[in-house]
Motif scaffolding. Structure first.
Motif, mmCIF file in Angstrom:
data_model
loop_
_atom_site.group_PDB
_atom_site.id
_atom_site.type_symbol
_atom_site.label_atom_id
_atom_site.label_comp_id
_atom_site.label_asym_id
_atom_site.label_seq_id
_atom_site.Cartn_x
_atom_site.Cartn_y
_atom_site.Cartn_z
ATOM 1 N N ALA A 141 17.751 -9.162 -14.420
ATOM 2 C CA ALA A 141 16.644 -8.970 -13.475
ATOM 3 C C ALA A 141 15.470 -9.890 -13.776
ATOM 4 N N ASN A 142 15.610 -10.816 -14.719
ATOM 5 C CA ASN A 142 14.441 -11.561 -15.175
ATOM 6 C C ASN A 142 14.173 -12.865 -14.444
ATOM 7 N N TRP A 143 14.881 -13.174 -13.377
ATOM 8 C CA TRP A 143 14.604 -14.389 -12.616
ATOM 9 C C TRP A 143 14.065 -14.060 -11.237
ATOM 10 N N ASN A 144 13.331 -12.979 -11.142
ATOM 11 C CA ASN A 144 12.690 -12.618 -9.888
ATOM 12 C C ASN A 144 11.245 -13.079 -9.958
ATOM 13 N N ASP A 145 10.779 -13.738 -8.914
ATOM 14 C CA ASP A 145 9.438 -14.298 -8.849
ATOM 15 C C ASP A 145 8.546 -13.341 -8.063
ATOM 16 N N ILE A 146 7.670 -12.644 -8.763
ATOM 17 C CA ILE A 146 6.715 -11.736 -8.139
ATOM 18 C C ILE A 146 5.336 -12.341 -8.383
ATOM 19 N N GLY A 147 4.639 -12.731 -7.320
ATOM 20 C CA GLY A 147 3.345 -13.374 -7.505
ATOM 21 C C GLY A 147 2.372 -13.075 -6.388
ATOM 22 N N SER A 148 1.116 -12.926 -6.732
ATOM 23 C CA SER A 148 0.033 -12.658 -5.776
ATOM 24 C C SER A 148 0.352 -11.459 -4.895
ATOM 25 N N VAL A 149 0.763 -10.372 -5.547
ATOM 26 C CA VAL A 149 1.034 -9.117 -4.839
ATOM 27 C C VAL A 149 0.029 -8.088 -5.328
ATOM 28 N N ALA A 150 -0.735 -7.521 -4.412
ATOM 29 C CA ALA A 150 -1.685 -6.458 -4.748
ATOM 30 C C ALA A 150 -1.032 -5.117 -4.449
ATOM 31 N N PHE A 151 -1.220 -4.158 -5.347
ATOM 32 C CA PHE A 151 -0.665 -2.820 -5.159
ATOM 33 C C PHE A 151 -1.812 -1.833 -4.974
ATOM 34 N N LEU A 152 -1.717 -1.009 -3.934
ATOM 35 C CA LEU A 152 -2.696 0.039 -3.681
ATOM 36 C C LEU A 152 -1.964 1.371 -3.644
ATOM 37 N N GLY A 153 -2.557 2.428 -4.230
ATOM 38 C CA GLY A 153 -1.980 3.753 -4.077
ATOM 39 C C GLY A 153 -1.615 4.431 -5.363
ATOM 40 N N ASP A 171 0.842 -1.190 0.000
ATOM 41 C CA ASP A 171 0.000 0.000 0.000
ATOM 42 C C ASP A 171 0.880 1.243 0.000
ATOM 43 N N ILE A 172 0.783 2.030 -1.075
ATOM 44 C CA ILE A 172 1.522 3.296 -1.167
ATOM 45 C C ILE A 172 0.531 4.453 -1.313
ATOM 46 N N THR A 173 -0.603 4.339 -0.627
ATOM 47 C CA THR A 173 -1.688 5.313 -0.728
ATOM 48 C C THR A 173 -1.391 6.617 -0.001
ATOM 49 N N ASN A 174 -0.822 6.558 1.180
ATOM 50 C CA ASN A 174 -0.724 7.740 2.037
ATOM 51 C C ASN A 174 0.315 8.762 1.614
ATOM 52 N N VAL A 175 1.266 8.386 0.816
ATOM 53 C CA VAL A 175 2.281 9.314 0.305
ATOM 54 C C VAL A 175 2.544 8.942 -1.144
ATOM 55 N N THR A 176 3.435 9.665 -1.778
ATOM 56 C CA THR A 176 3.778 9.326 -3.151
ATOM 57 C C THR A 176 5.234 8.892 -3.216
ATOM 58 N N PRO A 177 5.521 7.674 -2.774
ATOM 59 C CA PRO A 177 6.889 7.173 -2.927
ATOM 60 C C PRO A 177 7.124 6.792 -4.382
ATOM 61 N N THR A 178 8.322 6.351 -4.644
ATOM 62 C CA THR A 178 8.659 5.973 -6.007
ATOM 63 C C THR A 178 7.811 4.815 -6.494
ATOM 64 N N GLY A 179 7.585 3.804 -5.681
ATOM 65 C CA GLY A 179 6.776 2.676 -6.116
ATOM 66 C C GLY A 179 6.788 1.521 -5.140
ATOM 67 N N GLY A 180 6.218 0.390 -5.592
ATOM 68 C CA GLY A 180 6.072 -0.781 -4.737
ATOM 69 C C GLY A 180 7.306 -1.657 -4.685
ATOM 70 N N ILE A 181 7.738 -2.176 -5.858
ATOM 71 C CA ILE A 181 8.894 -3.081 -5.917
ATOM 72 C C ILE A 181 9.832 -2.591 -7.016
ATOM 73 N N ASP A 182 11.104 -2.506 -6.719
ATOM 74 C CA ASP A 182 12.116 -2.132 -7.702
ATOM 75 C C ASP A 182 13.049 -3.320 -7.885
ATOM 76 N N ILE A 183 13.129 -3.824 -9.110
ATOM 77 C CA ILE A 183 14.004 -4.961 -9.432
ATOM 78 C C ILE A 183 15.153 -4.416 -10.263
#
Length: 191
Positions: free
Chosen positions: A169-181, A149-161
């Motif tokens: 950077a293509n062997w990172n497993d990102i799954g079932s992650v919800a992003f809010l904000g 959740d990045i709703t309350n401020v404006t950071p750069t983002g959720g995940i940086d690979i």
């Protein structure tokens, strides 16, 4: 009870006594239970928990930390450690909540909406930039089963690979992650 047990054992009837106990451990093989480490905030406990694991890595189990938790300093995962997050809301005010600097580092929640990472820092909630390995050209990190959740401020983002020419950077497993904000990106991949 003792007389009945003795009598039953004399006549050849097996007798089993069952008892429930609460067992609190801090260390079980390559598993560390972070709620058993000293510290006033989740980041202090988790950092100590990771540091206590061997260089080969293991599991930092934070599922004993429940409810509202605070991350005021960056948690660096600098060895192959799986951080298991439980039913909690982790509010992060540090630049990044987690920096994954090792191949094999993972942040795994207990499910979207169950594990919530509320990032209010200036950078990313989770940043992964493992160092290249001599025999491995690609990172193998993971982020799964949580809400960022990045709703309350404006950071750069959720995940940086982050990757380089030798460390893709293509062997990172990102799954079932919800992003809010309203951050500039949910997941950013850079080489």
């Amino acid at each position: 009870m003792k007389r009945i047990a003795l009598l039953l054992s004399l006549v050849g009837v097996p007798f089993i006594v069952m008892q429930t106990i609460n067992l609190r451990v801090r260390n079980l093989n390559s598993i560390r239970f972070c709620d058993q480490f000293a510290g006033a905030t989740a980041d202090v406990k988790i950092t100590a928990c990771i540091a206590n694991l061997p260089a080969a890595g293991g599991i930092a189990d934070t599922r004993g930390l429940e409810g509202a938790q605070t991350i005021s300093s960056i948690i660096t995962i600098n060895k192959p450690v799986r951080v298991l997050l439980g039913a909690a809301s982790y509010t992060s005010t540090s630049a990044n909540a987690f920096n994954m600097t090792s191949v094999g580092a993972c942040v795994i929640g207990s499910g979207e909406g169950i594990t919530n990472l509320i990032h209010q820092g200036s950078g990313y909630a989770i940043k992964t930039f493992p160092a290249p390995q001599a025999n491995e050209a690609e990172a193998q990190n993971c982020v799964r089963d949580l809400t960022i959740d990045i709703t309350n401020v404006t950071p750069t983002g959720g995940i940086d690979i982050v990757g380089t020419a030798t460390n893709k950077a293509n062997w990172n497993d990102i799954g079932s992650v919800a992003f809010l904000g309203s951050g500039s990106s949910g997941t950013q991949v850079g080489i």
